[in-house]
Motif scaffolding. Structure first.
Motif: not given
Length: 157
Positions: A1-14
């Motif tokens: 579920m790497r995409s889920l973690r990447t989405a989480n990081i984007l949802a934090l950084l944006l």
């Protein structure tokens, strides 16, 4: 579920990046935010908190990231409304605001501070690039970012 973690990081950084830009333009660039500018910041604060929780609570990551994406999108919608007010496509919802700090001032000093304070209007863009105001950039980046995050979540199933 790497995409889920990447989405989480984007949802934090944006939203963190957009807030850093807003605060930087205010504190370093001298651009005072109007009331609608502040309205755009609140959903980003919520998105940062929700996305941060998603990183430390992996069991609840998906719903937290969905909520963060929706908060980012809400800021984008407010950005569209604000940009429309700036471009005079429609009337605004608020009066002009001021940045005067009244703490500890007597009446004469308050009046002097009010008269000397910059008046920040929601219907006048303080800065633009290629005809797009800061509210317009927030709308584009927030709505686009929210769509990307939600698409990443959908692909993470």
């Amino acid at each position: 579920m790497r995409s889920l973690r990447t989405a989480n990081i984007l949802a934090l950084l944006l939203p963190a990046g957009l807030l850093a830009g807003a605060w930087g333009s205010q504190l370093i660039g001298g651009l005072y935010p109007c009331e609608m500018c502040h309205w755009q910041r609140w959903p980003h604060y919520a998105a940062v908190a929700l996305a941060a929780l998603g990183l430390v609570m992996p069991g609840a990551r998906r719903p937290l990231v969905v909520l963060a994406a929706l908060a980012i999108a809400a800021s984008g919608v407010i950005g569209v409304l604000h940009a429309g007010v700036e471009y005079h496509w429609w009337n605004g919802f608020t009066a002009c605001t001021s940045t005067v700090d009244m703490g500890g001032l007597d009446a004469a000093a308050r009046l002097k501070a009010i008269l000397a304070a910059p008046l920040v209007r929601c219907d006048q863009a303080q800065w633009t690039f290629a005809g797009v105001s800061l509210a317009g950039f927030n709308a584009i980046l927030s709505l686009g970012g929210a769509l990307v995050i939600l698409a990443m979540l959908r692909n993470a199933r």
